[in-house]
Design an enzyme around this catalytic site. Structure first.
Site, PDB file in Angstrom:
ATOM      1  N   THR A  98       0.903  -1.153   0.000  1.00  0.00           N
ATOM      2  CA  THR A  98       0.000   0.000   0.000  1.00  0.00           C
ATOM      3  C   THR A  98       0.940   1.200   0.000  1.00  0.00           C
ATOM      4  OG1 THR A  98      -0.090   0.131   2.411  1.00  0.00           O
ATOM      5  CG2 THR A  98      -1.808  -1.177   1.343  1.00  0.00           C
ATOM      6  N   HIS A  99       0.547   2.270  -0.656  1.00  0.00           N
ATOM      7  CA  HIS A  99       1.422   3.451  -0.811  1.00  0.00           C
ATOM      8  C   HIS A  99       2.762   3.071  -1.428  1.00  0.00           C
ATOM      9  CE1 HIS A  99      -1.347   5.462   2.059  1.00  0.00           C
ATOM     10  NE2 HIS A  99      -1.311   4.287   2.680  1.00  0.00           N
ATOM     11  N   ASN A 151      14.108  -3.780 -22.453  1.00  0.00           N
ATOM     12  CA  ASN A 151      13.094  -2.797 -22.048  1.00  0.00           C
ATOM     13  C   ASN A 151      11.671  -3.342 -22.175  1.00  0.00           C
ATOM     14  OD1 ASN A 151      15.045  -0.823 -21.549  1.00  0.00           O
ATOM     15  ND2 ASN A 151      15.039  -0.176 -23.695  1.00  0.00           N
ATOM     16  N   GLU A 176       4.995  -0.394 -21.360  1.00  0.00           N
ATOM     17  CA  GLU A 176       4.959   1.079 -21.322  1.00  0.00           C
ATOM     18  C   GLU A 176       3.908   1.617 -22.284  1.00  0.00           C
ATOM     19  OE1 GLU A 176       9.444   0.880 -21.826  1.00  0.00           O
ATOM     20  OE2 GLU A 176       9.196   2.869 -20.941  1.00  0.00           O
ATOM     21  N   LYS A 201      20.527  -3.559 -22.103  1.00  0.00           N
ATOM     22  CA  LYS A 201      19.134  -3.268 -21.786  1.00  0.00           C
ATOM     23  C   LYS A 201      18.143  -4.279 -22.355  1.00  0.00           C
ATOM     24  CE  LYS A 201      17.639   0.517 -20.779  1.00  0.00           C
ATOM     25  NZ  LYS A 201      17.405   1.718 -20.122  1.00  0.00           N
ATOM     26  N   SER A 219      18.071  -1.826 -26.470  1.00  0.00           N
ATOM     27  CA  SER A 219      18.396  -0.421 -26.710  1.00  0.00           C
ATOM     28  C   SER A 219      19.433  -0.376 -27.809  1.00  0.00           C
ATOM     29  CB  SER A 219      18.955   0.196 -25.427  1.00  0.00           C
ATOM     30  OG  SER A 219      19.775   1.301 -25.749  1.00  0.00           O
ATOM     31  N   TYR A 272     -30.825  14.651 -34.960  1.00  0.00           N
ATOM     32  CA  TYR A 272     -29.526  14.402 -35.577  1.00  0.00           C
ATOM     33  C   TYR A 272     -28.861  15.735 -35.914  1.00  0.00           C
ATOM     34  CZ  TYR A 272     -25.960  12.956 -38.910  1.00  0.00           C
ATOM     35  OH  TYR A 272     -24.759  12.766 -39.549  1.00  0.00           O
TER      36      TYR A 272
END
Ligand code: ARG
Length: 469
Positions: A166-167, A296, A301, A294, A288, A328
């Site tokens: 949590t948090h 990724n 994302e 890397k 990358s 309309y």
């Protein structure tokens, strides 16, 4: 270029140009045309037109030979479109008029009878509802597949301990399976929202005509049945001006993509070296071009980011519809692109998320180690004080706080404090307290319905399969 903008075609529209003597300015044509995108509704348009034609024939509004010619001709048009033989013209504005114009070329005079007792206003509402209905059904299947992937991970990892947060702070130990089943529930509600939207949209606008109904003796029950609607829309004005179904589709989409963005975000965090809870396989990660080390999580994302588009589309259409007077307005032609875009985005995001889950290797040792950090069993210690010493929970909370502080100062875990040390904070504590301080015991004790105990999770996996798959 400048001249181009002023150019008008010489001939007025074949479809509605009776009171016009000249053609349209090319800019007018460009802003007015929707065929570039509403061509995606060709199959729905043709289906609804065939049903309308059969109804007109059955009611004796047009001759049955003409109705048959229309139905057969529309089958040919459909084949041409599917073969890519059909060149759509923006001068004909939209898919509806393109299809009708081609039908006229193919079958001649009877084609002109198709639009009897109908307007493009009820036609477009009908086609669009049919399209959204198909879209909801397709997405339901994609959501089901995602749930299946989530449940598969949950089954394998019903007992894999991880920290629950949590948090974003370690809170209490849970299992990876429990975490995955949390998302299974979210997607389950998304499927419910999609089906609610489907149920509510399933009223047939066809027969509302322009806005006021028609003087022809049409049979709305017949078209309703043949188009698999539940009932005819009750009010002709509402039928042509309603775009709630598009707004509901986008709202459902906004919530779904928000859910996906949360899971995607967790993946981004879990893939980081700092967490290293999960390793993505080659199929769902990218390298990358400059940093060879890397790997990724680009797909995650992008899923996270695409929620922006979907929420934007919902906002966009809400703003288009806001303040529109009955019935309309051409504004409403702006309803389709956001819906099409959201459908494509949701489909891709769901497929990618499903793919990511199937291509993940979880580092369960790492997660288990983390689950023991951050005094994650402090609540269990407090619960022990309540149970064994009949202490009020608030008091137990305070005593536990003192023990956490002591462990923090000694830079050790709660389970590493000696009994004597603990008794300096609370004299009544006995040896038995150590039984709740281990992560495994703490976890196993969370047996309340819906809790994180591995035994519960294994059962919840079985239930989830029955409920969702
Ligand atoms: N292309 C229009 C749309 O998508 C079809 C309806 C046009 N109706 C009209 N009265 N101009 O909304």
């Amino acid at each position: 270029m400048a001249n181009d903008k002023l150019k008008s075609s010489d001939e007025p529209s074949l479809m509605w140009g009776g009171r016009f003597s000249r053609g349209q300015n090319s800019v007018m044509e460009a802003i007015n045309a929707s065929v570039d995108f509403d061509k995606r509704m060709y199959a729905q348009d043709i289906r609804a037109s065939q049903v309308h034609a059969r109804m007109l024939g059955a009611q004796g509004i047009i001759k049955s030979e003409d109705a048959n010619a229309i139905v057969d001709g529309l089958n040919l048009v459909k084949k041409e479109i599917e073969k890519g033989d059909f060149s759509l013209s923006s001068a004909l504005e939209d898919i509806h008029m393109n299809v009708e114009a081609r039908l006229a070329e193919l079958i001649g005079e009877p084609a002109g009878r198709l639009h009897t007792g109908r307007s493009r206003n009820d036609q477009v509402a009908t086609d669009f509802k049919l399209w959204v209905r198909d879209a909801l059904d397709a997405l339901d299947e994609n959501m089901r597949e995602l749930q299946c992937a989530l449940i598969d991970v949950a089954e394998v990892h019903a007992e894999s301990v991880m920290p629950g947060f949590t948090h974003m702070q370690s809170a209490q130990p849970v299992t990876l399976g429990h975490h995955m089943l949390a998302y299974t529930e979210m997607i389950g509600r998304d499927r419910g929202r999609a089906m609610d939207c489907r149920k509510r949209l399933n009223e047939n606008p066809l027969g509302a005509a322009a806005l006021a109904g028609t003087s022809f003796p049409i049979d709305r029950d017949m078209t309703t049945k043949e188009l698999d609607f539940d009932r005819p829309a009750v009010n002709s004005m509402d039928a042509v001006s309603d775009r709630d179904f598009a707004l509901e589709f986008l709202s459902f989409g906004a919530i779904l993509s928000t859910h996906l963005s949360r899971l995607a975000e967790e993946y981004v965090i879990w893939c980081s070296q700092q967490f290293a809870y999960v390793a993505l396989g080659d199929a769902f990660s990218t390298g990358s071009s400059i940093m060879p080390q890397k790997r990724n999580p680009d797909a995650a994302e992008l899923i996270r980011a695409k929620a922006g588009r979907v929420i934007g589309a919902l906002n966009g259409l809400l703003i288009v519809m806001k303040g529109l007077p009955m019935t309309y307005g051409k504004d409403m032609q702006e309803d389709k692109e956001p819906v099409f875009e959201v459908f494509d985005t949701l489909k891709l995001s769901l497929l990618a998320m499903t793919g990511i889950l199937g291509d993940s290797t979880f580092n369960i040792e790492r997660m288990a180690t983390d689950a023991g950090r951050g005094f994650a069993t402090a609540t269990d210690l407090a619960d022990w004080l309540v149970r064994s010493l009949a202490m009020p929970f608030r008091e137990a909370h305070k005593v536990t706080g003192g023990l956490v502080k002591m462990a923090e100062e000694k830079n050790c875990g709660l389970e590493n404090l000696s009994l004597e040390e603990m008794q300096t904070v609370e004299a009544g504590i006995t040896d038995d307290i150590y039984s709740v301080l281990s992560v495994d015991n703490a976890l196993a004790s969370r047996k309340s319905y819906g809790g994180a105990a591995p035994h519960n999770v294994s059962q919840a996996v079985k239930d989830a399969r029955l409920r969702f798959l």
